[in-house]
Design a protein around this motif. Structure first.
Motif, mmCIF file in Angstrom:
data_model
loop_
_atom_site.group_PDB
_atom_site.id
_atom_site.type_symbol
_atom_site.label_atom_id
_atom_site.label_comp_id
_atom_site.label_asym_id
_atom_site.label_seq_id
_atom_site.Cartn_x
_atom_site.Cartn_y
_atom_site.Cartn_z
ATOM 1 N N PHE A 74 9.431 -0.779 -12.777
ATOM 2 C CA PHE A 74 8.939 -1.274 -11.443
ATOM 3 C C PHE A 74 8.184 -2.477 -11.911
ATOM 4 N N VAL A 75 8.597 -3.585 -11.478
ATOM 5 C CA VAL A 75 7.923 -4.785 -11.545
ATOM 6 C C VAL A 75 7.135 -5.161 -10.055
ATOM 7 N N VAL A 76 5.779 -4.735 -10.083
ATOM 8 C CA VAL A 76 5.075 -5.362 -8.756
ATOM 9 C C VAL A 76 4.071 -6.129 -8.942
ATOM 10 N N THR A 77 3.577 -6.733 -7.770
ATOM 11 C CA THR A 77 2.472 -7.729 -7.672
ATOM 12 C C THR A 77 1.538 -7.602 -6.769
ATOM 13 N N ASP A 78 0.307 -8.032 -6.776
ATOM 14 C CA ASP A 78 -0.799 -8.000 -5.786
ATOM 15 C C ASP A 78 -0.522 -9.002 -4.609
ATOM 16 N N HIS A 79 -0.323 -10.156 -5.183
ATOM 17 C CA HIS A 79 -0.135 -11.248 -4.132
ATOM 18 C C HIS A 79 0.522 -12.469 -4.829
ATOM 19 N N GLY A 80 0.791 -13.592 -4.001
ATOM 20 C CA GLY A 80 1.463 -14.790 -4.748
ATOM 21 C C GLY A 80 0.558 -15.780 -5.007
ATOM 22 N N PHE A 81 0.962 -17.137 -4.555
ATOM 23 C CA PHE A 81 0.074 -18.180 -4.612
ATOM 24 C C PHE A 81 0.612 -19.445 -3.980
ATOM 25 N N LEU B 281 -1.966 1.350 -5.725
ATOM 26 C CA LEU B 281 -2.500 2.721 -6.274
ATOM 27 C C LEU B 281 -1.687 4.069 -5.470
ATOM 28 N N PRO B 282 -1.565 5.153 -6.037
ATOM 29 C CA PRO B 282 -1.367 6.276 -5.092
ATOM 30 C C PRO B 282 -2.323 6.594 -4.074
ATOM 31 N N GLY B 283 -1.761 6.826 -2.844
ATOM 32 C CA GLY B 283 -2.617 7.135 -1.743
ATOM 33 C C GLY B 283 -3.196 6.135 -1.024
ATOM 34 N N ALA B 284 -2.796 4.698 -1.413
ATOM 35 C CA ALA B 284 -3.573 3.399 -0.903
ATOM 36 C C ALA B 284 -2.930 3.292 0.716
ATOM 37 N N GLY B 285 -2.134 3.785 1.043
ATOM 38 C CA GLY B 285 -1.627 3.516 2.451
ATOM 39 C C GLY B 285 -2.374 4.130 3.367
ATOM 40 N N ALA B 286 -3.092 5.479 3.273
ATOM 41 C CA ALA B 286 -3.931 6.182 3.902
ATOM 42 C C ALA B 286 -5.212 5.749 3.689
ATOM 43 N N GLU B 287 -5.658 5.626 2.372
ATOM 44 C CA GLU B 287 -7.173 5.747 2.010
ATOM 45 C C GLU B 287 -7.734 4.462 1.502
ATOM 46 N N ALA C 34 1.943 -7.936 0.726
ATOM 47 C CA ALA C 34 0.564 -7.980 0.193
ATOM 48 C C ALA C 34 -0.537 -7.335 1.227
ATOM 49 N N GLN C 35 -1.427 -6.710 0.531
ATOM 50 C CA GLN C 35 -2.520 -6.215 1.489
ATOM 51 C C GLN C 35 -3.432 -7.345 1.559
ATOM 52 N N LEU C 36 -4.031 -7.449 3.027
ATOM 53 C CA LEU C 36 -4.942 -8.424 3.497
ATOM 54 C C LEU C 36 -6.537 -7.822 3.011
ATOM 55 N N PRO C 37 -7.403 -8.780 2.585
ATOM 56 C CA PRO C 37 -7.346 -9.934 2.201
ATOM 57 C C PRO C 37 -6.593 -10.266 1.005
ATOM 58 N N SER C 38 -5.815 -11.003 0.643
ATOM 59 C CA SER C 38 -4.873 -10.986 -0.522
ATOM 60 C C SER C 38 -5.535 -11.837 -1.776
ATOM 61 N N ILE C 39 -6.548 -10.748 -2.347
ATOM 62 C CA ILE C 39 -7.152 -11.181 -3.783
ATOM 63 C C ILE C 39 -6.918 -9.981 -4.327
ATOM 64 N N THR C 40 -7.077 -10.324 -5.835
ATOM 65 C CA THR C 40 -6.637 -9.407 -6.793
ATOM 66 C C THR C 40 -7.240 -8.030 -6.796
ATOM 67 N N PRO C 41 -8.622 -7.943 -6.583
ATOM 68 C CA PRO C 41 -9.176 -6.441 -6.514
ATOM 69 C C PRO C 41 -8.373 -5.846 -5.342
ATOM 70 N N ALA D 133 0.805 -1.103 0.080
ATOM 71 C CA ALA D 133 0.172 -0.199 0.002
ATOM 72 C C ALA D 133 0.773 1.092 -0.017
ATOM 73 N N ASP D 134 2.209 0.972 0.309
ATOM 74 C CA ASP D 134 2.962 2.567 0.388
ATOM 75 C C ASP D 134 4.095 2.096 -0.933
ATOM 76 N N VAL D 135 4.097 1.369 -1.706
ATOM 77 C CA VAL D 135 5.026 1.115 -2.626
ATOM 78 C C VAL D 135 5.048 2.404 -3.724
ATOM 79 N N PHE D 136 3.788 2.499 -4.196
ATOM 80 C CA PHE D 136 3.630 3.794 -5.103
ATOM 81 C C PHE D 136 4.224 5.185 -4.543
ATOM 82 N N ASP D 137 3.480 5.417 -3.359
ATOM 83 C CA ASP D 137 4.101 6.885 -2.652
ATOM 84 C C ASP D 137 5.398 6.754 -2.440
ATOM 85 N N LYS D 138 5.888 5.864 -2.091
ATOM 86 C CA LYS D 138 7.216 5.814 -1.621
ATOM 87 C C LYS D 138 8.425 5.531 -2.718
#
Length: 414
Positions: A397-404, A287-293, A273-280, A222-227
């Motif tokens: 930047f190569v980033v991902t939402d979750h693993g498997f 996204l920008p601002g995800a850490g706070a919003e 990864a942000q929980l719950p670790s599903i794609t949406p 959640a902080d990757v984009f902003d940082k």
């Protein structure tokens, strides 16, 4: 002569009168046979003659009672004997004997016949997996006292058992015909992986309950984009690409880093990864601002991810967040379209999003195909980065939402 010199016991009676060299010629015979087998020109002739001699002398039947055939693969029937010994050594957990057999015979001229090579590759992959699991289990206790210690152990060591399991499952799928005892080692390898992963999973959940998530003092998705990404975009004219690769788990990131390091400056960083670790949820967290919003909201009977008061049910809404913030500086497209040249990047683009859901989609629906597509996905990323460099992009930047978790043996109660 080579077969005779290599045999630890006496020849069967019906082979005793076959002409052979004197013992003084052993070094010459062995050197000559090695040269014939290793020669691209002479190897086909060697194979043809050895097969003919084996059939002419009836070696398979004549030697069927011999347990120890030595160490050399003079004739094709010996390769099957050594393979059976490798299976037996694995069943008995005789690691030293197993590795000895693998090192000597996986390069045999007879391995390339039919399914032989795929069988040896499966045994090699199973051996790598079982050994890695045993090593990890011995070390797990000293790295399990805290959430941080367990995470560090994973990023340094445990990720390797995920890699070995993936390679083993791919080898198992590549083997069309399972015979000569191969079936017995497949559950042995899977059980070894399952055993260690069950222990790690239990420890992880215990620390999660007491320490929370994401881990304190570590980078969260959640902080990757902003940082990491946003500061690059503050420089006017700097072109930045972000590759959103669905389900690119950590061990695949390590593999990608190795592949990219040959021709690019690469830095790898673990993010959580942000929980719950599903794609949406996971993609919205990038996204920008995800850490706070970032939040989950209830809409009727469903839960939906939102950024502030903006619901983000689909990828379209997620891309609109970036389009609203960066305007004409922003473009997005599918990774495969970019790689194949089907989409053009506008000259005004300073933030390019390339999206791929290949691994995630196939892992959920056709895992057999997904394992084959992993390497294609990594290749597409490498091609994309090469093309981005040519288009004047300074950062990717190569980033991902979750693993498997590659679950190949679901049982009752899982």
């Amino acid at each position: 002569s080579e077969f005779f010199f290599d045999l630890p016991e006496a020849l069967p009676d019906n082979l005793a009168d076959v002409p052979r060299s004197e013992s003084e010629a052993k070094p010459l015979v062995e050197d000559l046979c090695d040269r014939l087998r290793d020669s691209a020109v002479n190897q086909p002739l060697y194979i043809q003659r050895a097969e003919a001699i084996e059939e002419e002398l009836g070696l398979c039947v004549a030697c069927k009672e011999i347990v120890d055939l030595g160490i050399r693969d003079t004739f094709p029937f010996e390769e099957r004997s050594f393979f059976t010994q490798a299976i037996d050594a694995m069943k008995r957990d005789d690691t030293d004997r197993l590795r000895q057999l693998l090192s000597r015979h996986t390069a045999s001229v007879w391995v390339h016949r039919g399914e032989n090579q795929a069988q040896w590759q499966l045994i090699q992959a199973a051996t790598n997996l079982v050994q890695a699991c045993e090593d990890a289990e011995r070390q797990l206790h000293e790295h399990s006292r805290s959430q941080g210690a367990l995470i560090d152990f994973y990023t340094r060591n445990l990720r390797e058992i995920d890699r070995f399991q993936r390679e083993f499952e791919q080898a198992e799928r590549d083997l069309l015909i399972k015979r000569d005892g191969v079936d017995s080692v497949i559950p042995q390898a899977r059980n070894a992986y399952r055993k260690i992963i069950d222990k790690v999973h239990g420890l992880f959940i215990r620390h999660l309950e007491t320490s929370g998530w994401p881990p304190a003092g570590r980078l969260a998705n959640a902080d990757v984009f902003d940082k990491l990404i946003a500061p690059k975009l503050q420089e006017s004219g700097r072109r930045v690409a972000v590759l959103l690769i669905d389900a690119l788990r950590y061990e695949l990131g390590v593999e990608l880093e190795k592949q990219l390091a040959d021709d690019a400056q690469v830095e790898m960083q673990a993010a959580f990864a942000q929980l719950p670790s599903i794609t949406p949820v996971g993609m919205a967290s990038l996204l920008p601002g995800a850490g706070a919003e970032l939040q989950l909201i209830r809409k009727g009977d469903e839960m939906m991810v939102a950024l502030g008061d903006q619901a983000l049910p689909q990828v379209t809404q997620r891309m609109d967040v970036l389009r609203k913030r960066y305007g004409d500086r922003f473009s997005e497209m599918q990774l495969n379209d970019f790689v194949r040249g089907k989409a053009t990047v506008p000259g005004s683009t300073e933030l390019l999003i390339l999206r791929s859901t290949t691994i995630d989609q196939h892992m959920e629906s056709t895992p057999d195909m997904a394992l084959r597509l992993v390497h294609e996905s990594l290749k597409a990323i490498r091609v994309a980065i090469h093309r981005l460099r040519g288009l004047g992009f300074q950062d990717a930047f190569v980033v991902t939402d979750h693993g498997f978790y590659l679950n190949t043996a679901t049982e009752a109660g899982d």
